[in-house]
Write an enzyme that holds these catalytic residues in place. Structure first.
Site, PDB file in Angstrom:
ATOM      1  N   SER A   1      51.127  19.696 110.871  1.00 51.61           N
ATOM      2  CA  SER A   1      51.477  20.896 111.633  1.00 51.61           C
ATOM      3  C   SER A   1      50.216  21.515 112.222  1.00 51.61           C
ATOM      4  CB  SER A   1      52.184  21.924 110.749  1.00 51.61           C
ATOM      5  OG  SER A   1      52.361  23.147 111.445  1.00 51.61           O
TER       6      SER A   1
ATOM      7  N   SER B   1      50.710  18.320 118.028  1.00 50.52           N
ATOM      8  CA  SER B   1      51.093  19.467 118.865  1.00 50.52           C
ATOM      9  C   SER B   1      49.864  20.238 119.360  1.00 50.52           C
ATOM     10  CB  SER B   1      52.033  20.407 118.093  1.00 50.52           C
ATOM     11  OG  SER B   1      53.194  19.732 117.669  1.00 50.52           O
TER      12      SER B   1
ATOM     13  N   ASP C   1      58.867  19.948 119.719  1.00 46.40           N
ATOM     14  CA  ASP C   1      59.986  20.886 119.570  1.00 46.40           C
ATOM     15  C   ASP C   1      61.088  20.628 120.582  1.00 46.40           C
ATOM     16  OD1 ASP C   1      59.184  22.232 117.339  1.00 46.40           O
ATOM     17  OD2 ASP C   1      58.446  24.010 118.381  1.00 46.40           O
TER      18      ASP C   1
ATOM     19  N   LYS D   1      60.314  20.100 109.915  1.00 41.88           N
ATOM     20  CA  LYS D   1      60.611  21.375 110.576  1.00 41.88           C
ATOM     21  C   LYS D   1      61.689  22.103 109.768  1.00 41.88           C
ATOM     22  CE  LYS D   1      57.977  20.815 114.319  1.00 41.88           C
ATOM     23  NZ  LYS D   1      56.961  21.800 114.790  1.00 41.88           N
TER      24      LYS D   1
ATOM     25  N   ARG E   1      64.573  16.787 111.737  1.00 42.17           N
ATOM     26  CA  ARG E   1      65.239  16.775 113.039  1.00 42.17           C
ATOM     27  C   ARG E   1      65.538  15.369 113.542  1.00 42.17           C
ATOM     28  NH1 ARG E   1      61.893  21.841 115.796  1.00 42.17           N
ATOM     29  NH2 ARG E   1      63.125  23.470 114.762  1.00 42.17           N
TER      30      ARG E   1
ATOM     31  N   LYS F   1      67.418  32.942 114.886  1.00 43.32           N
ATOM     32  CA  LYS F   1      66.015  32.712 114.555  1.00 43.32           C
ATOM     33  C   LYS F   1      65.114  32.922 115.764  1.00 43.32           C
ATOM     34  CE  LYS F   1      62.931  29.124 112.684  1.00 43.32           C
ATOM     35  NZ  LYS F   1      62.338  29.897 111.584  1.00 43.32           N
TER      36      LYS F   1
END
Length: 416
Positions: free
Chosen positions: A155, A182, A301, A328, A332, A399
């Site tokens: 992350s 990322s 994402d 996540k 996912r 969220k």
């Protein structure tokens, strides 16, 4: 053409709240995201003793460079990963004892690389149950700073938390990163830190990339939060489905900080017409959606968005280098595969990839959301061409976008 006003960026709002709390003076955030995540972050700051005043369209935060006003506090981070990862770093620069806990979903998500790094910097930090996970207690006495090695391959938020902490240390930080996922999110962090007066440099070397952060502190400012690029991806994907359908998101254009805007480049490769200007971004469907192989490491994402769109292409869609999506809000990769199979679509997955064959999704089917807002919003795109889709937890969109279902339904009706 449909114009969609997308709520403010979750990533930018969270960083802005941290920076404002750490800055000397009062910061005004314009158009911050109002959602469960951002409200949870703001409530966390209030629990620590920061002054946060929320008005429609503007939040005012009075910073405390010396750290929280309270010397003891308990913070509940809800489901928010930024709250759960950024606030322990923020309080570490102060003086006091602070306990953090989170939802069952967030308790499952890892913190280990970040808390290990904080311990390396001398922070007294204790995990109460499972090592590397919430709940945890931080006993803060300020941070001297110095060199640090970090693996951010799981992350980028670990690196972001430490970078933002850097100006609050006595001597600054030199963070050498051995792996990074990322990366565009780190670029958001650097740009925003500089907007609040920080000085950060980076240098690539044989051991990895080193970010050097000077102990400058931060200065309050007025900061406008741009629309959320990840949230925009659902509307852009929906436009790409239909020939002649056009969607514009104003305020998200060539000057945007968020790397997830690169999702429109994926849509362009698939055949959509894309225009990105200083004023905003427009995607228009051409009637063509080509299959492709794409590396989405830097924009992971939006992986569920592409997975939900993939059945309507003319060939297989293979998404690679997205192992981090398994840690996540849910796994996912598996969640997308599970739900596509429920709709009759052929899917294969590996440790860091998913491959989806074209086909006609069939309903009725209930989408297993796993409490993940991005699964709901992505499969809302699939539902545009698949009657009978429902969701086991449609409300989890609170969220990041509490009004999503209303806005998306208005968008759908506009095309009829």
């Amino acid at each position: 053409m449909t114009v969609i006003d997308i709520p403010g960026s979750k990533s930018v709002t969270a960083r802005a709240l941290f920076l404002a709390a750490a800055a000397r003076g009062t910061t005004t955030l314009l158009k911050p995201l109002r959602s469960d995540d951002s409200e949870g972050f703001a409530e966390g700051l209030k629990a620590l003793g920061y002054e946060v005043r929320q008005e429609p369209g503007a939040w005012h935060i009075t910073g405390r460079p010396e750290g929280p006003a309270h010397d003891t506090a308990e913070v509940y981070c809800r489901d928010g990963a930024t709250t759960a990862r950024f606030l322990p770093a923020l309080v570490a620069a102060g003086h006091g004892t602070y306990r953090f806990d989170a939802s069952a979903q967030m308790r499952r998500r890892p913190l280990g690389p970040l808390t290990t790094a904080l311990r390396t910097l001398g922070v007294d930090l204790r995990h109460e149950a499972q090592e590397g996970h919430h709940p945890l207690t931080v006993t803060a006495r300020g941070i001297k700073g110095g060199p640090l090695t970090l693996d951010a391959g799981e992350s980028s938020q670990y690196l972001t938390a430490l970078l933002m902490l850097g100006p609050l240390t006595a001597e600054g930080l030199a963070i050498t990163v051995t792996d990074l996922v990322s990366e565009p999110y780190v670029e958001i962090t650097l740009a925003m830190m500089r907007a609040f007066g920080a000085r950060v440099t980076r240098e690539d070397g044989p051991a990895g990339r080193t970010y050097t952060v000077e102990p400058t502190g931060y200065t309050a400012t007025t900061y406008a939060v741009e629309p959320d690029a990840s949230t925009s991806s659902y509307f852009f994907a929906a436009a790409a489905l239909d020939a002649g359908r056009s969607v514009t998101v104003p305020g998200l254009g060539t000057g945007a900080l968020q790397g997830d805007l690169a999702f429109v480049d994926v849509l362009r490769r698939m055949g959509a017409d894309v225009s990105v200007t200083a004023e905003g971004t427009t995607v228009t469907g051409t009637g063509t959606l080509r299959g492709l192989t794409v590396n989405m490491r830097d924009i992971s994402d939006t992986m569920p968005t592409l997975a939900a769109l993939a059945p309507f292409t003319d060939g297989p869609v293979r998404i690679e280098d997205v192992a981090n999506t398994r840690v996540k809000e849910c796994d996912r990769l598996d969640a997308c595969a599970e739900n596509l199979r429920r709709l009759g679509i052929t899917v294969r997955t590996g440790p860091d990839w998913i491959e989806i064959q074209p086909g006609t999704p069939t309903g009725p089917a209930e989408i297993a959301t796993h409490g993940d807002h991005r699964i709901v919003m992505s499969f809302a795109v699939t539902a545009l061409r698949t009657p009978g889709i429902s969701f086991d937890d449609p409300g989890c969109v609170r969220k990041t976008f509490p009004e999503f279902h209303h806005v998306f339904e208005e968008f759908r009706r506009a095309a009829v």
